[in-house]
Design an enzyme around this catalytic site. Structure first.
Site, mmCIF file in Angstrom:
data_model
loop_
_atom_site.group_PDB
_atom_site.id
_atom_site.type_symbol
_atom_site.label_atom_id
_atom_site.label_comp_id
_atom_site.label_asym_id
_atom_site.label_seq_id
_atom_site.Cartn_x
_atom_site.Cartn_y
_atom_site.Cartn_z
ATOM 1 N N LYS A 192 16.678 0.120 -3.004
ATOM 2 C CA LYS A 192 16.279 0.499 -1.646
ATOM 3 C C LYS A 192 15.085 -0.369 -1.244
ATOM 4 O O LYS A 192 13.977 -0.193 -1.723
ATOM 5 C CB LYS A 192 15.852 1.967 -1.558
ATOM 6 N N SER A 246 2.752 3.629 -3.319
ATOM 7 C CA SER A 246 1.541 4.446 -3.356
ATOM 8 C C SER A 246 1.579 5.464 -4.487
ATOM 9 O O SER A 246 2.645 5.902 -4.925
ATOM 10 C CB SER A 246 1.362 5.174 -2.023
ATOM 11 N N THR A 247 0.402 5.868 -4.929
ATOM 12 C CA THR A 247 0.294 6.892 -5.966
ATOM 13 C C THR A 247 0.851 8.220 -5.467
ATOM 14 O O THR A 247 1.495 8.960 -6.229
ATOM 15 C CB THR A 247 -1.173 7.047 -6.403
ATOM 16 N N GLU A 268 4.619 1.511 -10.606
ATOM 17 C CA GLU A 268 3.542 0.537 -10.404
ATOM 18 C C GLU A 268 2.888 0.944 -9.097
ATOM 19 O O GLU A 268 3.449 0.746 -8.016
ATOM 20 C CB GLU A 268 4.119 -0.878 -10.353
ATOM 21 N N CYS A 302 -1.586 -4.450 -4.548
ATOM 22 C CA CYS A 302 -2.006 -3.288 -5.327
ATOM 23 C C CYS A 302 -3.142 -3.626 -6.283
ATOM 24 O O CYS A 302 -3.968 -2.775 -6.613
ATOM 25 C CB CYS A 302 -0.821 -2.726 -6.101
ATOM 26 N N GLU A 401 -7.997 3.429 -1.996
ATOM 27 C CA GLU A 401 -7.299 2.163 -1.774
ATOM 28 C C GLU A 401 -7.083 1.961 -0.277
ATOM 29 O O GLU A 401 -6.474 2.790 0.389
ATOM 30 C CB GLU A 401 -5.959 2.156 -2.499
#
Length: 501
Positions: A192, A246-247, A268, A302, A401
């Site tokens: 995706k 994103s986390t 990641e 990142c 971030e």
């Protein structure tokens, strides 16, 4: 029939036509979604719609899983020798290389990357497929000594159907990081791409059949996170999923795995990476690398070196040079196809707004803007390279971030102090250390809680070297031999050659 998109470009950097199919690529065919939806694709340099692509749904993922499962059982997996899989990966590498400038043009058009920088990323994608082509026939287990009456050995077997969710900041590069090792180890895959930046993935899909890859081995399903990503994360017949992003989304994917089939997850995720400049560093080089570390890809990386710690002895000279570097980038900001631009727009309006909100937060909290801090121009999503000084470690801009061209500079006195400040974060993706003292460089790199440590360099990622994070920056490693572990499961085989009951 699905739609074709074609655009003729006559620019200083690229002259030619880019063309893609805008459908879903499943089982070697271009399809419309079961529940048709169109997703607009925007040029971030202008803010205008370039085209629209088909948006998938959960039923499309079911169809893709069926195709991938059939391919794994009949025309891929361990039924195909590793040497043959390797040759097909080389075929893909060759085709990407032959179409490299068109891929770069699509990345510049869709992501806002300056064309020359996009070319470098596509060259990295070619290397990725070549590298894992070499590994395809070298994935094997070992024999293990037990007793004279028994033989034991291991096999490293593919999972079968795996999936990948690709971010918008480096779409083709991240696709190659996941597809190449997955195929080399014998898995079939459903990808995706980000709904914001699907163009290069669709171009890649157009080369799959030509490379000789059997139908169903590679499937590309456009769509949003809720419509397609969630369906992949919860799907009971997808055995492994790799995600870069994103986390927050990484947490949701882990939760989905726990609530479905406990699929293996590689994550990641985000970062707030420290870049430490000691008094004895080569100042000119440290400034250049620090600038590259935070402003490369318009800060949308990142592992960006977004927290810059500078020792007090060189602090004043550093920020003077760092401000000059940011000013130089601002002077060379512009159209990604200009042939001269070194700094382009942010990839989307949403990301533009997010970055500006952080800049406003820094101003409100009392940090000093050394450079930038505002929109650049009136068209597109351009932000001036921004540097904050007089930053306290507990400020929002120093903790969260930002994912944009915003660096925060913090002064420090001692090695012990800076290690403590650098590690005071929930993230642990990367770090940088600049010093001419080899012992200190190694000592500090070992003390920092990060998956990658760069010494007297930054952002120099290599295909054969593992990449991944500590703490909330992720799980697992991509790149190099270590990535093969993400896509194989170990089977132990015990053979009785003398034991009697």
């Amino acid at each position: 029939m699905t739609d074709q998109f074609s655009l003729k470009l006559d620019t200083p950097a690229y002259k030619g036509t880019v063309s893609i199919n805008t459908g879903l690529f499943i089982n070697g065919q271009w399809l419309k979604s079961v529940n048709p939806e169109k997703l607009d694709v925007v040029n971030p340099a202008t803010g205008k719609i370039v085209t629209s692509v088909e948006g998938g749904c959960s039923k499309d993922i079911d169809i893709a899983v069926d195709a991938a499962e059939k391919a794994y059982k009949t025309s891929w997996g361990l039924k195909v020798p590793g040497s043959t899989r390797g040759q097909m990966l080389l075929n893909l590498a060759k085709l990407i290389e032959e179409n490299a400038d068109e891929f770069a043009a699509l990345e510049a058009l869709n992501c806002g990357k300056p064309f020359g920088q996009a070319q470098q990323e596509i060259a990295g994608c070619v290397n990725e497929f070549k590298y894992y082509a070499g590994w395809a026939d070298k994935v094997h287990g070992k024999t293990i000594e037990t007793t004279e009456n028994k033989m034991a050995y291991t096999r490293h077997e593919p999972y079968g159907v795996v999936a990948a969710i690709i971010p918008w900041n480096g779409p083709m590069m991240m696709l190659s990081w996941k597809v190449a090792p997955a195929l080399a180890t014998g898995n079939t895959i459903i990808v995706k791409p980000s709904e914001l930046t699907p163009l290069s993935a669709l171009k890649f899909a157009s080369l799959v059949n030509e490379a000789g890859i059997p139908p169903g081995v590679i499937n590309i399903v456009n769509g949003t996170g809720p419509a397609v990503g969630e369906a992949m994360a919860y799907h009971p017949r997808i055995r492994k999923l790799a995600f870069t992003g994103s986390t927050l989304t990484g947490r949701k994917i882990q939760e989905a795995s726990a609530k479905s089939n406990l699929k293996v997850i590689t994550l990641e995720l985000g970062g707030k990476s420290p870049n430490i400049i000691f008094d004895d560093a080569d100042l000119e080089q440290a400034i250049k690398w620090a600038s590259f570390g935070i402003f490369a890809n318009m800060g949308q990386a990142c592992c960006a070196g977004s927290r810059i710690f500078v020792q007090e002895g060189i602090y004043d000279k550093f920020i003077e040079g760092f401000a000059a570097a940011a000013h130089y980038l601002q002077q060379n900001t512009g159209d990604p196809f200009s042939g001269k631009a070194l700094h382009g727009p942010q990839t989307s309006s949403g990301q533009f707004d997010r970055i500006m909100s952080y800049i406003n937060s820094g101003k409100t909290d009392g940090a000093h803007i050394l450079s930038g801090g505002e929109r650049d121009g009136n068209e597109g999503y351009f932000i001036k390279p921004t540097i904050f000084t007089e930053v306290k470690p507990n400020m929002k801009i120093a903790q969260e971030e930002i994912f944009g061209p915003v660096g925060v500079v913090i002064k420090f006195k001692t090695e012990e102090e800076v290690i403590e400040m650098a590690n005071n974060t929930t993230y642990g993706l990367a770090c940088g250390v600049f010093t001419e003292n080899v012992s200190r460089a190694i000592r500090v790199a070992h003390a920092l809680e990060a998956g990658t440590a760069w010494i007297n360099t930054y952002h120099t990622i290599e295909t054969m070297v593992p990449f991944g994070g500590y703490k909330q920056s992720g799980i697992g490693r991509e790149q190099g031999e270590y990535a093969l572990e993400n896509y194989t499961q170990v089977k132990a085989v015990h053979i009785n050659i003398g034991l009697k009951l």
